[in-house]
Write a protein that holds these residues in place. Structure first.
Motif, PDB file in Angstrom:
ATOM      1  N   GLU A 190       0.829  -1.353   0.038  1.00  0.00           N
ATOM      2  CA  GLU A 190       0.072  -0.003  -0.159  1.00  0.00           C
ATOM      3  C   GLU A 190       0.979   1.098  -0.015  1.00  0.00           C
ATOM      4  OE1 GLU A 190      -3.196   0.310  -0.228  1.00  0.00           O
ATOM      5  OE2 GLU A 190      -4.050  -1.597   0.567  1.00  0.00           O
ATOM      6  N   ASN A 245     -10.169  14.490   2.278  1.00  0.00           N
ATOM      7  CA  ASN A 245      -9.528  13.466   2.818  1.00  0.00           C
ATOM      8  C   ASN A 245      -9.419  13.531   4.212  1.00  0.00           C
ATOM      9  OD1 ASN A 245      -8.749  11.549   0.919  1.00  0.00           O
ATOM     10  ND2 ASN A 245      -7.339  13.003  -0.089  1.00  0.00           N
ATOM     11  N   TRP A 298      -7.402   3.325  10.022  1.00  0.00           N
ATOM     12  CA  TRP A 298      -7.158   3.623   8.514  1.00  0.00           C
ATOM     13  C   TRP A 298      -8.232   3.946   7.536  1.00  0.00           C
ATOM     14  CZ3 TRP A 298      -1.809   3.858   7.107  1.00  0.00           C
ATOM     15  CH2 TRP A 298      -1.049   3.675   7.891  1.00  0.00           C
ATOM     16  N   ARG A 305      -9.568   4.382   3.431  1.00  0.00           N
ATOM     17  CA  ARG A 305      -9.150   4.559   2.055  1.00  0.00           C
ATOM     18  C   ARG A 305      -9.109   5.924   1.571  1.00  0.00           C
ATOM     19  NH1 ARG A 305      -5.606   1.409  -0.239  1.00  0.00           N
ATOM     20  NH2 ARG A 305      -6.820  -0.359   0.674  1.00  0.00           N
ATOM     21  N   THR A 341      -3.607  13.624  -3.083  1.00  0.00           N
ATOM     22  CA  THR A 341      -3.046  13.115  -2.114  1.00  0.00           C
ATOM     23  C   THR A 341      -2.288  14.038  -0.961  1.00  0.00           C
ATOM     24  OG1 THR A 341      -3.092  11.015  -3.302  1.00  0.00           O
ATOM     25  CG2 THR A 341      -1.563  11.152  -1.682  1.00  0.00           C
ATOM     26  N   ARG A 374      -6.247   2.082  -7.335  1.00  0.00           N
ATOM     27  CA  ARG A 374      -6.108   1.965  -5.863  1.00  0.00           C
ATOM     28  C   ARG A 374      -5.628   3.229  -5.295  1.00  0.00           C
ATOM     29  NH1 ARG A 374      -7.129  -2.366  -2.772  1.00  0.00           N
ATOM     30  NH2 ARG A 374      -6.246  -2.773  -0.799  1.00  0.00           N
ATOM     31  N   MET A 375      -6.343   3.942  -4.494  1.00  0.00           N
ATOM     32  CA  MET A 375      -6.085   4.967  -3.739  1.00  0.00           C
ATOM     33  C   MET A 375      -5.120   4.574  -2.561  1.00  0.00           C
ATOM     34  SD  MET A 375      -6.984   7.236  -5.817  1.00  0.00           S
ATOM     35  CE  MET A 375      -6.509   8.681  -5.015  1.00  0.00           C
ATOM     36  N   SER A 376      -4.599   5.670  -1.901  1.00  0.00           N
ATOM     37  CA  SER A 376      -3.462   5.491  -0.986  1.00  0.00           C
ATOM     38  C   SER A 376      -4.440   5.061   0.440  1.00  0.00           C
ATOM     39  CB  SER A 376      -2.648   6.665  -0.414  1.00  0.00           C
ATOM     40  OG  SER A 376      -3.521   7.732  -0.271  1.00  0.00           O
ATOM     41  N   LEU A 377      -3.800   4.584   1.388  1.00  0.00           N
ATOM     42  CA  LEU A 377      -4.226   4.446   2.745  1.00  0.00           C
ATOM     43  C   LEU A 377      -3.904   5.534   3.525  1.00  0.00           C
ATOM     44  CD1 LEU A 377      -4.227   0.609   3.882  1.00  0.00           C
ATOM     45  CD2 LEU A 377      -6.277   1.896   3.629  1.00  0.00           C
ATOM     46  N   VAL A 394      -9.779  -1.005   9.318  1.00  0.00           N
ATOM     47  CA  VAL A 394      -9.598  -0.362   8.077  1.00  0.00           C
ATOM     48  C   VAL A 394     -10.931   0.158   7.532  1.00  0.00           C
ATOM     49  CG1 VAL A 394      -8.609  -0.003   5.907  1.00  0.00           C
ATOM     50  CG2 VAL A 394      -7.353  -1.205   7.544  1.00  0.00           C
ATOM     51  N   GLU A 439     -12.484   0.892   4.339  1.00  0.00           N
ATOM     52  CA  GLU A 439     -12.357   1.010   2.809  1.00  0.00           C
ATOM     53  C   GLU A 439     -13.597   1.957   2.321  1.00  0.00           C
ATOM     54  OE1 GLU A 439     -10.259   0.117   0.903  1.00  0.00           O
ATOM     55  OE2 GLU A 439      -8.965  -1.450   2.099  1.00  0.00           O
ATOM     56  N   GLU A 440     -14.657   1.777   2.628  1.00  0.00           N
ATOM     57  CA  GLU A 440     -15.618   2.847   2.090  1.00  0.00           C
ATOM     58  C   GLU A 440     -16.520   3.648   2.975  1.00  0.00           C
ATOM     59  OE1 GLU A 440     -17.454   5.052   0.172  1.00  0.00           O
ATOM     60  OE2 GLU A 440     -16.394   4.039  -1.363  1.00  0.00           O
TER      61      GLU A 440
END
Length: 388
Positions: free
Chosen positions: A92, A104, A118, A120, A127, A167-170, A214, A216-217
């Motif tokens: 990642e 973000n 974490w 996404r 970023t 795939r975006m960053s974590l 984590v 994710e969404e």
């Protein structure tokens, strides 16, 4: 991709000659490997120009490379925390700072309230690049991708690069990297005071990042900018503008399953008039109302997101998670102010905004329990995306 079995983090500090002494002090204090100097300091401002030098500085044999900018603060344990995170997520892109008034940053704030370590990154925003760790092969791919770009903002191009890879960053929800100062070599000084969304001491951040859940969404994401509330909708990155537009919360409500009547009823039942008046005395009634509504929506989404995270893992202290949540809510008010008003947010003003924000967050948690879903969230104009 070759499976990584051993981990070694090399590192570099991006800097410009005008900040050389500051960068040297930072590298020495954090035990970072060296400096990446702007190769054309007299040229037009370009963070990407220096970033390419920084990302090319990975040491032979390193599995990952960490790049930090020269205008940050971080704990002495930074390298150890980053190494543990890279071991946990070897493939990642890991980001250790989120800007408090960006989308973000809002995603990190929502994730903190939901109980995640974490989250996404959203695909329609830069970023945050003040502290980023990449696998060395990803760093090499980014250098090749960016080498001939005319873009001068490394943070923008990182997002374009990640989007292209699907795939975006974590994002680290507890921010262990903090921005310092308000000057900007790259032209961001007009944004005023720019701080982390969820500033967290190393002792709390370490277990949250090593073992935390984590997200994710997060679904749709409430955020504030320049004193007004907005909603980042699921799927809006597919719009004609690449999702870079801003949807005021009132206009976006139909895509959330909520209604103005629901919001108005919650405000009538739960808005504390004394706290709202205290915030309004300094920043105006409109801001107080926007902050409360923003945090109402934030509380609702965090409660919904938390249901999909599962139980708290062993080794994640509940009290550290509580302090993370408090940190996230405490920055919501100052971050939501217009840049020129942020210096007015002293200790008393922050206390009042935080108290007001918490009443809204708690009301939003109740809103999630009491309002049935009316359908999947959709972006205005027909953009798709899963419901939130």
């Amino acid at each position: 991709m070759t499976k990584v079995t051993t981990f070694h983090i090399s590192s570099a500090v991006m800097t410009h000659p005008v900040r050389l002494a500051q960068a040297q002090d930072l590298a020495a204090r954090l035990r970072l490997d060296g400096l990446a100097l702007d190769p054309d300091p007299q040229g037009p401002p370009s963070a990407l120009r220096t970033a390419l030098v920084a990302w090319s500085a990975a040491a032979p044999g390193a599995s990952h490379h960490l790049v930090v900018q020269d205008d940050v603060d971080a704990p002495a344990e930074l390298l150890e925390i980053v190494a543990r995170a890279a071991t946990r997520f070897p493939d990642e892109a890991l980001v250790f700072y989120t800007n408090w008034h960006a989308r973000n940053g809002a995603a990190a704030r929502l994730a903190a309230l939901a109980g995640a370590g974490w989250v996404r990154a959203v695909p329609d925003e830069f970023t945050p690049s003040l502290g980023v760790c990449l696998p060395v092969d990803t760093a090499a791919a980014f250098r090749a991708y960016a080498r001939d770009s005319t873009e001068r903002h490394d943070d923008e191009l990182l997002s374009v690069f990640f989007r292209g890879r699907g795939r975006m960053s974590l994002l680290a929800v507890p921010n262990i990297v903090e921005h310092i100062g308000t000057s900007s070599i790259n032209g961001h000084a007009a944004q005023g005071i720019r701080l982390a969304a969820c500033p967290t001491p190393a002792a709390d951040a370490a277990p949250l990042l090593a073992r935390g859940r984590v997200l994710e969404e997060p679904g749709w994401i409430p955020y504030m900018r320049y004193g007004e509330g907005y909603i980042r909708l699921v799927g809006q990155e597919h719009g004609a503008d690449g999702g870079r537009g801003h949807h005021r919360w009132r206009d976006a409500l139909p895509a959330t399953g909520l209604t103005r009547d629901t919001i108005d009823a919650a405000r009538a039942a739960h808005l504390p008039k004394d706290l709202a008046a205290e915030v309004a005395r300094t920043f105006g009634d409109e801001f107080a109302q926007e902050l409360w509504t923003h945090c109402l929506l934030l509380g609702r989404q965090a409660a919904r997101a938390s249901r999909g995270l599962g139980p708290l893992p062993d080794g994640v202290p509940a009290d550290a998670l509580d302090r993370l949540r408090n940190s996230a809510v405490a920055t919501a008010g100052p971050a939501g102010l217009p840049p020129e008003r942020r210096p007015e947010a002293g200790a008393d003003e922050v206390r009042a905004m935080t108290a007001l924000a918490w009443t809204a967050v708690h009301a939003g948690e109740g809103l999630d329990r009491g309002v049935p879903r009316t359908g999947p969230g959709r972006v205005p104009g027909g953009l798709n995306g899963p419901g939130a």
